[in-house]
Design a protein around this motif. Sequence first.
Motif: not given
Length: 115
Positions: A97-108, A81-86
């Motif tokens: 950005v962090m909240r959005e990425l928090l859902g990604e482990p489900k996709a993994v 998230g930090f890298e994406r935000r930068l």
Amino acid sequence: MAPIGVLAVGLDAVSGMFEGRRAYARRRQAVITANAELRERELIKLASLSAALAGTLRRRGVPEPTASLTAEAGVAVFKVGFERRLAESGERGMAPVMRELLGEPKAVAGGGHGS
């Protein structure tokens, strides 16, 4: 609160520290990226953060390996998230950005599609 909920609250809190500091964070990240010793130090800091977060979760009654897995996932979400935000050019804050990425482990894990 479920471990992932605790993680979300923590990421929201940490995200606030970075608001209005993107130019500084970009310069800092460029220096770290260009220096192997600083990259190593950054990884050590992230490992320490993960250990502290896992310890906090264990003290809240979260058993192993859930505490350690949640902590590692939290650090991964923060790092990506930090890298994406930068890299973004818009004015979106770090917390979304962090909240959005928090859902990604489900996709993994094959439980749904991320963003």
